[in-house]
Design a protein around this motif. Structure first.
Motif, PDB file in Angstrom:
ATOM      1  N   LYS A  39      -9.079  -0.227  -0.141  1.00  0.00           N
ATOM      2  CA  LYS A  39      -8.515  -1.060   0.924  1.00  0.00           C
ATOM      3  C   LYS A  39      -7.330  -1.802   0.321  1.00  0.00           C
ATOM      4  N   TYR A  40      -6.305  -2.053   1.134  1.00  0.00           N
ATOM      5  CA  TYR A  40      -5.156  -2.749   0.559  1.00  0.00           C
ATOM      6  C   TYR A  40      -4.314  -3.445   1.620  1.00  0.00           C
ATOM      7  N   ARG A  41      -3.515  -4.366   1.134  1.00  0.00           N
ATOM      8  CA  ARG A  41      -2.485  -5.034   1.925  1.00  0.00           C
ATOM      9  C   ARG A  41      -1.290  -5.232   0.994  1.00  0.00           C
ATOM     10  N   GLU A  85       2.707  -6.816   0.915  1.00  0.00           N
ATOM     11  CA  GLU A  85       3.746  -7.601   1.578  1.00  0.00           C
ATOM     12  C   GLU A  85       4.979  -7.612   0.685  1.00  0.00           C
ATOM     13  N   ILE A 142       4.849  -5.513   6.135  1.00  0.00           N
ATOM     14  CA  ILE A 142       3.433  -5.596   5.770  1.00  0.00           C
ATOM     15  C   ILE A 142       2.797  -4.234   6.033  1.00  0.00           C
ATOM     16  N   THR A 193      -1.119  -2.399   5.783  1.00  0.00           N
ATOM     17  CA  THR A 193      -2.538  -2.643   5.531  1.00  0.00           C
ATOM     18  C   THR A 193      -3.339  -1.361   5.726  1.00  0.00           C
ATOM     19  N   TYR A 194      -4.475  -1.311   5.030  1.00  0.00           N
ATOM     20  CA  TYR A 194      -5.447  -0.231   5.229  1.00  0.00           C
ATOM     21  C   TYR A 194      -6.832  -0.826   5.001  1.00  0.00           C
ATOM     22  N   ASP A 195      -7.693  -0.753   6.033  1.00  0.00           N
ATOM     23  CA  ASP A 195      -9.007  -1.396   5.959  1.00  0.00           C
ATOM     24  C   ASP A 195     -10.140  -0.419   5.676  1.00  0.00           C
ATOM     25  N   TRP A 209      -4.839   2.591   9.126  1.00  0.00           N
ATOM     26  CA  TRP A 209      -3.617   2.226   8.396  1.00  0.00           C
ATOM     27  C   TRP A 209      -2.641   1.610   9.388  1.00  0.00           C
ATOM     28  N   PHE A 264      -7.248  -7.175   5.133  1.00  0.00           N
ATOM     29  CA  PHE A 264      -6.892  -5.759   5.188  1.00  0.00           C
ATOM     30  C   PHE A 264      -6.644  -5.257   6.610  1.00  0.00           C
ATOM     31  N   THR A 265      -6.624  -6.157   7.580  1.00  0.00           N
ATOM     32  CA  THR A 265      -6.303  -5.777   8.955  1.00  0.00           C
ATOM     33  C   THR A 265      -5.013  -6.461   9.378  1.00  0.00           C
ATOM     34  N   LEU A 266      -4.307  -5.851  10.309  1.00  0.00           N
ATOM     35  CA  LEU A 266      -3.040  -6.403  10.795  1.00  0.00           C
ATOM     36  C   LEU A 266      -3.136  -6.546  12.311  1.00  0.00           C
TER      37      LEU A 266
END
Length: 386
Positions: A78-80, A82, A88, A90-92, A96, A224-226
């Motif tokens: 999982k990542y974020r 910036e 930005i 993100t991947y939860d 993606w 990890f969410t946008l």
């Protein structure tokens, strides 16, 4: 007598320090760093890259939130990410998302094959040095390993190790010198310095700093969410065809075009027949395009007799000034405007997309995205087709 005693004390201290320093073996420090990286399950850090080539300097800053779980690659990732341009990503673990600042859209994908491809491009550099550095591989290929003592990197004591990789794959006309700053307590890499040589001359220096605010601690899953932002719309990210089907293939004739420069002068691809032409479809709002500028500029300077470098600006806002932007970032090659008028002819699916066109007007090579080895790959093809 006091002076003699003080002198002997200083000399003895120097001897002790030298013995302590020589007792640290650089190979063992690198092995410890690789073991520590394998135990790195989550981290929050800022990565700052400084790329210097001659008088040109390019700096980028990004903040990362990453949870790898127990896997090196993709399974529990999982990542974020910036950056300082407002982007930005993100991947939860299942969705993606990408914040498209220019078009005020939140792009998303749940296609795992597509996500894996996007993730590999985004995290290649970070994962290759923090999670899977393959330093034991360097122990086989490297020479002249040295322990250079301790040095603080942003108040963290680090062991400093240097060594040389002779004529690596993408720098076969020179050597790559590496210097790692590795936390003395935790074995985590805090700083990396690369020096790239052509023959014996230093041509480029790349320095990366990793400033951690969290290591192996739980990260709030909401990071990890946008969510949908005010003024933004949400849209599925997709490519209607595979990149290989859309982008012109090697050996195909490159479509001719006519575009204007900032002075209103017309330029056509046919104007450059008989020369190798390097075309970069780019935009001022694209961070990967900006990272590529120093590498394209180097080719422009070093191959001016054989290669024409053209930066074709695309999808810019009205107030944008691509020519000034390129100059401010160290580029002096020709900029052509309104490239969005020809992107369909070239099957452009993202920026930057780079084409190398031969003297006969046929495609020699193309690539979409940013590759740290971009310059070396292009030079290799140029040398084969001069």
């Amino acid at each position: 007598m006091k002076i003699i005693k003080i002198g002997l004390t200083i000399a003895f201290t120097i001897i002790i320090i030298s013995q302590l320093m020589s007792g640290k073996e650089p190979e063992k420090i690198l092995i410890k760093a690789e073991q520590s990286s394998n135990n790195l399950n989550s981290a929050i850090f800022i990565k700052r890259d400084i790329d210097t080539k001659g008088t040109e300097k390019n700096e980028t800053i990004e903040k990362y939130y990453i949870s790898w779980g127990k896997e090196v690659r993709f399974q529990n990732l999982k990542y974020r990410i910036e950056d300082n341009f407002g982007t930005i990503v993100t991947y939860d673990g299942s969705i993606w998302k990408f914040k498209d600042v220019k078009n005020q859209k939140i792009l998303f994908s749940d296609d795992m094959a597509e996500i894996a491809s996007l993730t590999d491009e985004l995290l290649f550099y970070v994962q290759s040095f923090l999670k899977d550095p393959n330093l034991t591989g360097d122990l086989i290929k490297g020479i002249d390993f040295k322990y250079l003592g301790e040095q603080n990197v942003e108040n963290v004591p680090c062991d400093v190790v240097s060594y040389t990789i002779p004529k690596p794959k993408f720098f076969q006309d020179g050597d790559l010198k590496k210097k790692y700053f590795i936390g003395t307590k935790d074995g985590i890499i805090r700083k990396i310095e690369f020096e790239i040589y052509k023959d014996t001359a230093l041509t480029e220096t790349v320095v990366s700093y990793f400033t951690f605010s969290s290591i192996n601690q739980d990260i709030d899953s909401n990071v990890f969410t946008l969510p949908l932002l005010d003024g933004y719309t949400e849209e599925r990210y997709s490519q209607t065809q595979d990149e290989e089907e859309i982008t012109l293939k090697v050996g195909e004739q490159a479509p001719d075009w006519t575009l204007l420069d900032s002075y209103g002068n017309k330029h056509s691809l046919n104007d450059y027949k008989g020369k190798i032409v390097l075309i970069d479809f780019w935009a001022t709002w694209c961070k990967w395009c900006i990272k590529a500028i120093p590498k394209l500029q180097s080719i422009h300077q070093n191959f001016s007799n054989d290669v024409v470098v053209l930066g074709i600006s695309c999808n810019e806002k009205k107030e944008a000034n691509p020519v000034k932007f390129l100059k401010d970032n160290g580029g002096t090659y020709t900029v052509l405007l309104n490239g969005e008028n020809i992107v369909d002819d070239y099957g452009i699916t993202g920026y930057p997309t780079t084409f190398l066109i031969g003297k006969d007007g046929k495609i020699l090579w193309s690539y979409t995205g940013y590759d740290p080895q971009l310059e070396e790959k292009i030079i290799d093809i140029i040398n084969q087709n001069k």
